[in-house]
Design a protein around this motif. Structure first.
Motif, mmCIF file in Angstrom:
data_model
loop_
_atom_site.group_PDB
_atom_site.id
_atom_site.type_symbol
_atom_site.label_atom_id
_atom_site.label_comp_id
_atom_site.label_asym_id
_atom_site.label_seq_id
_atom_site.Cartn_x
_atom_site.Cartn_y
_atom_site.Cartn_z
ATOM 1 N N PHE A 139 -6.583 0.531 -4.930
ATOM 2 C CA PHE A 139 -6.760 -0.453 -5.686
ATOM 3 C C PHE A 139 -5.497 -0.516 -6.928
ATOM 4 O O PHE A 139 -5.154 -1.684 -7.286
ATOM 5 N N GLN A 140 -5.073 0.550 -7.042
ATOM 6 C CA GLN A 140 -3.683 0.487 -7.842
ATOM 7 C C GLN A 140 -2.665 -0.350 -7.165
ATOM 8 O O GLN A 140 -1.970 -1.163 -7.807
ATOM 9 N N ALA A 141 -2.493 -0.157 -5.867
ATOM 10 C CA ALA A 141 -1.262 -1.140 -5.126
ATOM 11 C C ALA A 141 -1.608 -2.476 -5.066
ATOM 12 O O ALA A 141 -0.666 -3.271 -5.545
ATOM 13 N N ILE A 142 -2.937 -2.747 -5.074
ATOM 14 C CA ILE A 142 -3.249 -4.344 -5.003
ATOM 15 C C ILE A 142 -3.438 -4.742 -6.340
ATOM 16 O O ILE A 142 -2.676 -5.916 -6.833
ATOM 17 N N ARG A 143 -3.686 -3.910 -7.478
ATOM 18 C CA ARG A 143 -3.360 -4.537 -8.868
ATOM 19 C C ARG A 143 -1.866 -4.819 -9.337
ATOM 20 O O ARG A 143 -1.638 -5.659 -10.074
ATOM 21 N N ILE A 144 -1.255 -3.755 -8.862
ATOM 22 C CA ILE A 144 0.269 -3.989 -9.201
ATOM 23 C C ILE A 144 0.697 -5.427 -8.543
ATOM 24 O O ILE A 144 1.700 -6.061 -9.097
ATOM 25 N N ALA A 177 -0.763 3.992 5.087
ATOM 26 C CA ALA A 177 -0.602 2.457 4.898
ATOM 27 C C ALA A 177 -0.661 1.616 5.758
ATOM 28 O O ALA A 177 -1.297 0.618 6.022
ATOM 29 N N LYS A 178 0.270 1.981 7.041
ATOM 30 C CA LYS A 178 0.079 1.277 8.049
ATOM 31 C C LYS A 178 -1.090 0.892 8.711
ATOM 32 O O LYS A 178 -1.450 -0.112 9.092
ATOM 33 N N THR A 179 -1.579 2.155 9.117
ATOM 34 C CA THR A 179 -3.374 2.057 9.822
ATOM 35 C C THR A 179 -4.399 1.456 9.086
ATOM 36 O O THR A 179 -4.821 0.341 9.507
ATOM 37 N N LEU A 180 -4.098 1.616 7.693
ATOM 38 C CA LEU A 180 -5.144 0.667 6.772
ATOM 39 C C LEU A 180 -4.695 -1.019 6.543
ATOM 40 O O LEU A 180 -5.694 -1.591 6.622
ATOM 41 N N LEU A 208 0.840 -1.123 0.017
ATOM 42 C CA LEU A 208 0.068 -0.050 0.046
ATOM 43 C C LEU A 208 0.899 1.298 0.077
ATOM 44 O O LEU A 208 0.437 2.321 -0.596
ATOM 45 N N GLY A 209 1.840 1.268 0.655
ATOM 46 C CA GLY A 209 2.882 2.293 0.718
ATOM 47 C C GLY A 209 3.758 2.676 -0.309
ATOM 48 O O GLY A 209 3.850 3.754 -0.896
ATOM 49 N N ILE A 210 4.160 1.543 -0.959
ATOM 50 C CA ILE A 210 5.244 1.640 -2.105
ATOM 51 C C ILE A 210 4.283 1.791 -3.378
ATOM 52 O O ILE A 210 4.677 2.508 -4.237
ATOM 53 N N TYR A 211 3.508 0.664 -3.751
ATOM 54 C CA TYR A 211 2.831 0.643 -4.947
ATOM 55 C C TYR A 211 1.844 1.683 -5.176
ATOM 56 O O TYR A 211 1.354 2.212 -6.191
ATOM 57 N N GLY A 212 0.975 2.029 -3.795
ATOM 58 C CA GLY A 212 -0.248 3.024 -3.931
ATOM 59 C C GLY A 212 0.195 4.022 -3.395
ATOM 60 O O GLY A 212 -0.687 5.338 -3.469
#
Length: 306
Positions: free
Chosen positions: A200-205, A157-160, A148-152
């Motif tokens: 969504f971008q982070a998960i897709r990548i 990101a940590k909390t999510l 989540l942090g790197i790709y999105g």
């Protein structure tokens, strides 16, 4: 038969000019999609050949019936292997339009878009690997935090990541609506859609291993391109663009340029564009997807490896 709405090619003129097409040359469009870039390349070929790669089976419907065109249903990380299969050792140009096609976003059942409700899939190749649902269900909190942090580039990101892990214990996260219900509590007010898009971008990548595939394709391009051949790559987010920029400038995606015994840099490419080419104001007005596009063009060094 091609569906014209499948995907509007971004910076078409700039990409074709960047390839500097020879009418008898061999070219590869490693992200065929709707075929817009490929059709423009074919118009400039006489006796040349064009190979169009796409891992998405939906793209096959757009393949032109043209004797100089070959459609390859494969991930571009297998570029060298499939070209060898077709008896091709070297090519004159490679074009890559990275990211996701308009068709994939607009096809609700694919699970790429936050606009629809569907199963969380996000696989570009529906026969391969793990789906988004599996990533969300099985990744550890630290793994989710990282992607989540790197790709999105998600700020919280940590909390999510912690919230996703907590939510899935009580109820499986199987659909886009399920996932958005978790995200909603952490999205900045008034910027929910942008936040959803980043997640969504982070998960897709991650689902499609897009960074790994890009690194493999770029490294193979050194071997596949002829001296003087062109590499034309269009990216849509900063991580991809940094990888492409570093590769062109240093011959590798990560790390520093290699040097010979005498301290001379061993660079396989010369950058044709020092800064990325951006879409014109006219194109931006017609195609919002062009807004984040950055185009980089490089040429294979004549005597590299000699």
């Amino acid at each position: 038969m091609m569906t014209t709405a499948y995907h509007i090619p971004v910076m078409l003129r700039e990409c074709i000019e960047g390839l500097d097409i020879k009418p008898d040359g061999i070219y590869v469009d490693v992200t065929f999609g709707g075929g817009g870039h490929s059709r423009a390349i074919l118009e400039k070929l006489t006796t040349g050949r064009l190979f169009g790669f796409d891992q998405d089976e939906d793209a096959l419907a757009n393949a032109p019936d043209h004797k100089q065109f070959t459609f390859v249903q494969a991930n571009f990380r297998d570029l060298k292997r499939y070209l060898r299969f077709y008896g091709v050792k070297e090519v004159d140009g490679i074009l890559a339009d990275l990211g996701i096609s308009s068709h994939q976003i607009d096809e609700a059942s694919r699970g790429f878009s936050t606009r629809f409700d569907a199963a969380l899939d996000m696989r570009m190749d529906r026969q391969a690997g793990k789906s988004a649902q599996e990533v969300i269900a099985s990744y550890s909190e630290s793994e989710l935090h990282k992607i989540l942090g790197i790709y999105g580039e998600v700020k919280n990101a940590k909390t999510l990541a912690a919230a996703i892990c907590s939510a899935r214990v009580n109820k499986p996260i199987e659909t886009i609506a399920d996932f958005k219900a978790v995200l909603q509590k952490f999205a900045p007010r008034g910027k929910e859609n942008k936040y959803f898009a980043q997640v969504f971008q982070a998960i897709r990548i991650e689902v499609n291993d897009e960074m790994g595939a890009l690194e493999e394709m770029l490294s193979q391009s050194i071997e596949v391109l002829k001296p003087g051949g062109r590499l034309v790559v269009m990216s849509y987010h900063s991580l991809e663009d940094r990888m492409v920029k570093n590769f062109i400038n240093k011959g590798k995606v990560f790390g520093e340029v290699e040097k010979d015994f005498y301290g001379n840099q061993l660079k396989p490419f010369n950058a044709i564009t020092r800064k990325p080419v951006l879409a014109s104001a006219d194109e931006l007005a017609q195609n919002s997807r062009a807004r984040s596009a950055k185009l980089r063009i490089a040429e294979k060094v004549e005597n590299y490896g000699k």
